[in-house]
Design a protein around this motif. Structure first.
Motif, mmCIF file in Angstrom:
data_model
loop_
_atom_site.group_PDB
_atom_site.id
_atom_site.type_symbol
_atom_site.label_atom_id
_atom_site.label_comp_id
_atom_site.label_asym_id
_atom_site.label_seq_id
_atom_site.Cartn_x
_atom_site.Cartn_y
_atom_site.Cartn_z
ATOM 1 N N PHE A 24 0.831 -1.214 0.000
ATOM 2 C CA PHE A 24 0.000 0.000 0.000
ATOM 3 C C PHE A 24 0.862 1.259 0.000
ATOM 4 O O PHE A 24 0.511 2.256 -0.641
ATOM 5 C CB PHE A 24 -0.924 -0.019 1.214
ATOM 6 N N LYS A 25 1.988 1.234 0.705
ATOM 7 C CA LYS A 25 2.871 2.394 0.758
ATOM 8 C C LYS A 25 3.758 2.511 -0.470
ATOM 9 O O LYS A 25 4.512 3.468 -0.601
ATOM 10 C CB LYS A 25 3.747 2.320 2.013
ATOM 11 N N GLY A 26 3.702 1.535 -1.393
ATOM 12 C CA GLY A 26 4.496 1.598 -2.619
ATOM 13 C C GLY A 26 5.887 1.021 -2.504
ATOM 14 O O GLY A 26 6.669 1.124 -3.460
ATOM 15 N N MET A 27 6.227 0.385 -1.382
ATOM 16 C CA MET A 27 7.554 -0.222 -1.207
ATOM 17 C C MET A 27 7.480 -1.693 -1.643
ATOM 18 O O MET A 27 7.480 -2.620 -0.836
ATOM 19 C CB MET A 27 8.004 -0.082 0.240
ATOM 20 N N THR A 28 7.383 -1.905 -2.956
ATOM 21 C CA THR A 28 7.123 -3.248 -3.483
ATOM 22 C C THR A 28 8.315 -4.185 -3.284
ATOM 23 O O THR A 28 8.123 -5.383 -3.053
ATOM 24 C CB THR A 28 6.781 -3.157 -4.968
ATOM 25 N N SER A 29 9.529 -3.667 -3.371
ATOM 26 C CA SER A 29 10.693 -4.545 -3.209
ATOM 27 C C SER A 29 10.775 -5.065 -1.773
ATOM 28 O O SER A 29 11.044 -6.257 -1.542
ATOM 29 C CB SER A 29 11.968 -3.793 -3.583
ATOM 30 N N THR A 30 10.546 -4.181 -0.799
ATOM 31 C CA THR A 30 10.536 -4.631 0.594
ATOM 32 C C THR A 30 9.381 -5.586 0.849
ATOM 33 O O THR A 30 9.518 -6.558 1.602
ATOM 34 C CB THR A 30 10.433 -3.421 1.534
ATOM 35 N N ALA A 31 8.242 -5.320 0.209
ATOM 36 C CA ALA A 31 7.098 -6.220 0.366
ATOM 37 C C ALA A 31 7.419 -7.599 -0.198
ATOM 38 O O ALA A 31 7.013 -8.626 0.368
ATOM 39 C CB ALA A 31 5.875 -5.631 -0.323
ATOM 40 N N ALA A 32 8.151 -7.666 -1.319
ATOM 41 C CA ALA A 32 8.520 -8.967 -1.887
ATOM 42 C C ALA A 32 9.386 -9.765 -0.906
ATOM 43 O O ALA A 32 9.234 -10.993 -0.790
ATOM 44 C CB ALA A 32 9.258 -8.758 -3.210
ATOM 45 N N ASP A 33 10.285 -9.084 -0.198
ATOM 46 C CA ASP A 33 11.091 -9.781 0.808
ATOM 47 C C ASP A 33 10.207 -10.326 1.933
ATOM 48 O O ASP A 33 10.438 -11.433 2.432
ATOM 49 C CB ASP A 33 12.138 -8.817 1.389
ATOM 50 N N LEU A 34 9.194 -9.562 2.331
ATOM 51 C CA LEU A 34 8.279 -10.034 3.377
ATOM 52 C C LEU A 34 7.485 -11.243 2.909
ATOM 53 O O LEU A 34 7.227 -12.176 3.682
ATOM 54 C CB LEU A 34 7.341 -8.911 3.792
ATOM 55 N N TYR A 35 7.069 -11.242 1.640
ATOM 56 C CA TYR A 35 6.336 -12.404 1.134
ATOM 57 C C TYR A 35 7.241 -13.642 1.102
ATOM 58 O O TYR A 35 6.786 -14.758 1.378
ATOM 59 C CB TYR A 35 5.769 -12.110 -0.256
ATOM 60 N N SER A 36 8.514 -13.442 0.777
ATOM 61 C CA SER A 36 9.454 -14.574 0.826
ATOM 62 C C SER A 36 9.620 -15.070 2.259
ATOM 63 O O SER A 36 9.675 -16.279 2.516
ATOM 64 C CB SER A 36 10.807 -14.146 0.263
ATOM 65 N N TRP A 37 9.677 -14.137 3.208
ATOM 66 C CA TRP A 37 9.744 -14.518 4.618
ATOM 67 C C TRP A 37 8.480 -15.283 5.023
ATOM 68 O O TRP A 37 8.533 -16.258 5.772
ATOM 69 C CB TRP A 37 9.908 -13.257 5.465
ATOM 70 N N SER A 38 7.328 -14.845 4.505
ATOM 71 C CA SER A 38 6.071 -15.542 4.801
ATOM 72 C C SER A 38 6.112 -16.975 4.292
ATOM 73 O O SER A 38 5.630 -17.901 4.966
ATOM 74 C CB SER A 38 4.898 -14.792 4.165
ATOM 75 N N MET A 39 6.696 -17.167 3.102
ATOM 76 C CA MET A 39 6.808 -18.528 2.574
ATOM 77 C C MET A 39 7.682 -19.391 3.493
ATOM 78 O O MET A 39 7.378 -20.572 3.739
ATOM 79 C CB MET A 39 7.411 -18.478 1.171
ATOM 80 N N SER A 40 8.736 -18.799 4.025
ATOM 81 C CA SER A 40 9.613 -19.554 4.929
ATOM 82 C C SER A 40 8.881 -19.903 6.227
ATOM 83 O O SER A 40 9.021 -21.018 6.747
ATOM 84 C CB SER A 40 10.869 -18.739 5.230
ATOM 85 N N ILE A 41 8.096 -18.948 6.746
ATOM 86 C CA ILE A 41 7.332 -19.230 7.966
ATOM 87 C C ILE A 41 6.341 -20.364 7.719
ATOM 88 O O ILE A 41 6.203 -21.291 8.532
ATOM 89 C CB ILE A 41 6.610 -17.964 8.441
ATOM 90 N N ALA A 42 5.641 -20.317 6.572
ATOM 91 C CA ALA A 42 4.661 -21.360 6.275
ATOM 92 C C ALA A 42 5.348 -22.711 6.060
ATOM 93 O O ALA A 42 4.849 -23.757 6.503
ATOM 94 C CB ALA A 42 3.852 -20.966 5.048
ATOM 95 N N ALA A 43 6.507 -22.709 5.388
ATOM 96 C CA ALA A 43 7.211 -23.971 5.117
ATOM 97 C C ALA A 43 7.809 -24.569 6.376
ATOM 98 O O ALA A 43 8.008 -25.794 6.451
ATOM 99 C CB ALA A 43 8.302 -23.734 4.075
ATOM 100 N N SER A 44 8.080 -23.725 7.381
ATOM 101 C CA SER A 44 8.666 -24.262 8.612
ATOM 102 C C SER A 44 7.694 -25.156 9.379
ATOM 103 O O SER A 44 8.105 -25.929 10.243
ATOM 104 C CB SER A 44 9.127 -23.119 9.519
ATOM 105 N N GLY A 45 6.440 -25.084 9.069
ATOM 106 C CA GLY A 45 5.448 -25.898 9.764
ATOM 107 C C GLY A 45 5.004 -27.103 8.975
ATOM 108 O O GLY A 45 4.013 -27.747 9.354
ATOM 109 N N LEU A 46 5.698 -27.432 7.861
ATOM 110 C CA LEU A 46 5.326 -28.616 7.080
ATOM 111 C C LEU A 46 5.551 -29.879 7.911
ATOM 112 O O LEU A 46 6.540 -29.973 8.666
ATOM 113 C CB LEU A 46 6.147 -28.682 5.793
#
Length: 919
Positions: A636-658
């Motif tokens: 929403f704030k227009g910081m798309t590159s930082t947001a992409a890093d957060l989405y990658s972090w989200s994938m790691s959080i989700a994968a840690s619970g497999l």
């Protein structure tokens, strides 16, 4: 027998004939001598009438005035009438003619049965005229009326009654006449506008935009009604020049009269800003001065200090806006800053009783005398005062002796007995009301705890703060009152609750520092604690509190807090050098703050999101909630590159619970693309589906459709391969809020805390909410495909709407409560129909364009394709395609009508002790 013969009514309330109605022989000529002794009233009337009917107009006026000012006494002994003059006649000069005539005769609406006022009803002239400004102000302040509704008479010397032309000439001497004050000053401006427009019926109001009802209600005297017609008053002559220039007798651009309503002290910044805009920052080219007329008092309850501060504040703002006002126009001329202050008028018989003591005649007299002395001491001759004490017929000094004259001993005894009874009633009533109020608060907290349970180890004030925050944010008992949320207050509550939960001496006993030992991050603040030793309910509500604070921080981003009042405002409403054009605050809200009094309203949202992500003891689902919300905020704030890093972090959080599996994680999900691998659908968890879907939405928003589409397709494939939920059509058990016994029992026995929700590390079952999520994914796919293949995109969107609609009908038939899952399904249907309609309109427009082009070609002439039959087939295909899309558009409209009842259903109302829930 005596009476004032003014051509109206006699003392015995019987109407005397007007002078022109007296029968008289026109040929008779007799001389009238006002020193003569008249033999009878009829003889006197005959003599005066002869002169009134004569052709000498000035002499007619003098005779009429002599009649009006003469008091006739009937001598019972001699049966004669003796004439005596209590006031001297006005000077026989041409400029006194308007003073001695009814100048309203030429005004519009004069003579109407509902508007019979005359200028001579307002003022009767006499001599001598006042010769100086101070003498005139003293005469006006000391004048009054001899009888109720009698004409006003100055004391000692007379004033001029100017004609409209003379009023225009006086006002045109000034660059602008600015009136500042309350409703009394608005009436003064209205009266001047009546003179300027020569309109007794609607001169003070904006009659050019009146309805028939307003014309009836605001006519003549009623145009000054405060409640009915105040909003229709004329606030500046430029409005008259714009909408009804012909009614302005002075001509366009000659007079500039304006009023700025400023009621009380402290001064309102928005009112001061409008006042400063009235003044030019540089001296006017015309060289004319400004004139200011101030009026104040009643809105501050005749507080002398408040009035003086109000006057000083307005004057200082005027000089700040126009510094040249403080200096004379030239060494030989007077100042540009002409000021006159009017005190409030007399109370009058219509004054409400509750204001008689604080704003009655005695209080007004003391206030007027004090203002006069203070203004003379502070401003000298630079500011004149005028006391318009016009209503009262006489002034009675008010004291206890005067009051005792009207209060009998019986009344005093009765009042004392009533006072004793009232005190006894209050002794019993006040404690009862306090206990009832406390009991009501307790019942309200019990009900809120049913909706938002809290851990049993929390202290009372922490529970209270959590309930207050939830009630302010989305209280189901006050649904229709929560269209506006005070995010500043909500954020303060969450911060206060966090301070209690993180204090080891209150509700944070057992909190540990993080194992890594790093407790602070630069530019962010403190990291999370180790809450693994706390109970699951404590951790769940701690997580809710952090997410609530982050949500409030998002809403307050870019807002400021006024330190002096502790109120939050948007930054574009701040008054200061950095914001030269502040936006007005909504009506009824506090006034805008000053820039020097402001500070950032709240901490950044990342402070709370990072605290959740670094806290030990939260489930992967709770951490994933914070990561996705943080990434969405960055998008929403227009910081798309930082947001992409957060989405990658989200994938790691989700994968840690497999779940543990011999398969490597890379065989389940490709971290570089976010695509769920085929063949590993049985290992996919709910967190992984959420993270992948969020990443796909992020890529679609940023325009990377080629990367987003494969992710959506892989998520859709994984969702369709989920195991079916055997209880998919069984609604979850409802909490019976109608059980009165259970509600009363909750006062003693705490209501059980709800069980822990899924962590998200387990594979979801294919339930109705999961089918809604599947429909949402299909809508995303259809929107992406439409850009390259319209028919395929339309097909996916159509299927998504039908699937979501089926789920809503199943929920309704099986009596599911439309919670967050149901609202998600409703949103999917609503957005899907909008997308579907937009797509159909686009392809229909394109098909119509082709059909029109084909018809234009046919009109031009037959081509070589027509001889072999190709054109006919092509025309038929174009026509069929246009018809198909028109039918599709009608189908979308029918679907929208069919699902309308599903989009507005809510949970039924719950009543308990006067409280109501609407969700």
């Amino acid at each position: 027998m005596s009476g004032m013969l003014t051509g109206r009514y006699s003392d015995d309330a019987s109407r005397r004939p007007y002078l022109h109605e007296v029968p008289i022989n026109e040929t008779e000529e007799r001389t009238f001598d006002h020193h003569a002794t008249l033999t009878s009233p009829s003889d006197m009337t005959v003599q005066i009438t002869r002169l009134i009917r004569s052709k000498t107009t000035p002499y007619k006026i003098l005779v009429w005035l002599q009649l009006a000012h003469t008091k006739y006494h009937f001598n019972s002994n001699s049966s004669n009438i003796v004439a005596a003059l209590p006031f001297a006649l006005p000077e026989a000069l041409p400029h006194r003619i308007p003073d001695m005539t009814n100048t309203f005769t030429q005004y519009k609406h004069y003579g109407s049965p509902r508007c019979t006022i005359s200028s001579l009803d307002l003022h009767l002239p006499f001599s001598p005229l006042c010769t100086s400004r101070s003498e005139l102000l003293k005469a006006l302040a000391g004048g009054g009326r001899i009888g109720i509704d009698a004409p006003f008479l100055p004391r000692g010397c007379d004033m001029r009654w100017f004609s409209t032309a003379e009023v225009c000439e006086v006002l045109s001497r000034f660059e602008k006449v600015i009136v500042v004050g309350d409703s009394m000053m608005r009436h003064v401006v209205g009266a001047i506008n009546v003179l300027l427009r020569e309109d007794l019926g609607y001169g003070a109001v904006t009659d050019w935009n009146f309805s028939e009802k307003e014309k009836e209600e605001c006519f003549c005297n009623h145009q000054f009604d405060v409640k009915a017609c105040s909003l229709q008053g004329i606030y500046k002559t430029t409005d008259v020049e714009k909408h009804d220039p012909e009614s302005l007798r002075c001509g366009v651009g000659k007079v500039d009269l304006v009023i700025e309503v400023m009621l009380r002290f402290p001064l309102v910044p928005t009112e001061l800003a409008r006042f400063r805009e009235l003044l030019s920052p540089t001296p006017p080219d015309s060289g004319r001065p400004y004139a200011f007329v101030f009026g104040h008092g009643l809105w501050n309850n005749l507080d002398l200090q408040a009035t003086l501060s109000w006057l000083q504040g307005v004057s200082e703002n005027a000089i700040q806006a126009a510094p040249y006002l403080s200096s004379p126009m030239s060494p030989q001329t007077s100042s540009r800053f002409h000021r006159l202050f009017l005190t409030p008028n007399a109370a009058g018989p219509a004054k409400p009783d509750e204001w008689i003591f604080s704003q009655g005649d005695k209080a007004l007299q003391g206030f007027e005398d004090s203002v006069r002395e203070e203004v003379r001491e502070r401003y000298g001759g630079e500011l004149e005062t005028l006391v318009p004490f016009l209503e009262a017929t006489y002034r009675l000094p008010f004291n206890s002796a005067v009051l005792n004259r009207f209060v009998s001993n019986e009344a005093k005894a009765r009042w004392r007995e009533k006072s004793r009874r009232l005190v006894r009633l209050q002794i019993y009533l006040v404690p009862f009301l306090i206990c009832a109020w406390i009991f009501d608060l307790g019942i309200n907290q019990v009900v809120l705890d049913r909706f938002y349970p809290t851990p049993r180890e929390w202290s009372l004030w922490s529970v209270w703060a959590y309930h207050d925050a939830k009630a302010l944010e989305k209280d189901p008992t006050k649904f229709f009152e929560n269209f506006y949320i005070d995010w500043g207050k909500l954020g303060d509550i969450y911060v206060y609750l966090l301070s209690r939960l993180e204090d080891v001496k209150i509700d944070g006993a057992g909190l540990k520092e993080p194992a890594e030992g790093k407790t602070f991050i630069s530019d962010i603040g403190r990291t999370g604690y180790d809450v693994s030793t706390k109970s699951e309910p404590w951790r769940r509500r701690y997580h809710d509190t952090l997410m609530g604070a982050a949500k409030a921080a998002e809403r307050l981003d870019g807002w400021v807090r006024d330190r002096t009042r502790d109120i939050c405002f948007p930054s574009d409403a701040v008054i200061g050098p950095s914001n030269p054009r502040p936006k007005p605050v909504p009506h009824g809200k506090p006034s805008a703050p000053k820039e020097e009094d402001c500070e950032p309203a709240f901490a950044s949202p990342e402070v709370y999101y990072i605290k959740i992500l670094t806290t030990t003891g939260f489930t992967n689902g709770q951490r994933l909630d914070a990561a996705l919300a943080y990434a969405d905020w960055l998008d929403f704030k227009g910081m798309t590159s930082t947001a992409a890093d957060l989405y990658s972090w989200s994938m790691s959080i989700a994968a840690s619970g497999l779940p543990s599996s011999p398969k490597p994680t890379s065989s389940i999900i490709d971290f570089s693309t976010g695509i769920l691998q085929p063949g590993a659908d049985s290992c996919v968890t709910a967190n992984l589906l959420r993270a992948s879907s969020a990443l796909a939405v992020h890529k679609a928003r940023t325009g990377d459709l080629k990367s987003a589409l494969p992710i959506f397709l892989s998520v859709l494939r994984a969702r369709r391969s989920l195991s079916a939920d055997p209880n998919a059509l069984t609604p979850p058990p409802k909490r019976d809020y109608h059980d009165v016994w259970l509600n009363w029992k909750s006062l003693v026995v705490p209501y059980p805390f709800p069980p822990a929700p899924p962590t998200g590390d387990e594979p979801p079952l294919r339930s109705l909410p999961e089918v809604c999520e599947e429909a949402g994914i299909m809508a995303y796919i259809g929107e992406i495909l439409f850009a390259s293949n319209s028919e395929m995109g339309l097909g996916w969107t159509r299927d998504a709407v039908e699937k979501a609609e089926q789920v809503l009908w199943l929920m309704r038939d099986n009596k599911f409560a439309l919670g967050e899952e149901g609202e998600r399904c409703q949103e999917c249907v609503e957005v899907g129909i909008e997308n579907w309609m937009s797509m159909v309109r686009a392809v229909t427009k394109e098909a119509e364009r082709k059909r029109v082009e084909q018809e234009e070609r046919r009109k031009v002439g037959r081509g070589w394709g027509d001889w072999i039959g190709w054109s006919g087939d092509k025309e038929q295909k174009v026509e069929e395609e246009a018809k198909k899309w028109r039918n599709e558009q009608r189908e979308v409209e029918l679907v929208a009508q069919r699902v309308k009842p599903l989009l507005f259903e809510r949970v039924s109302t719950v009543n308990l002790g006067g409280l109501r829930e609407n969700t």
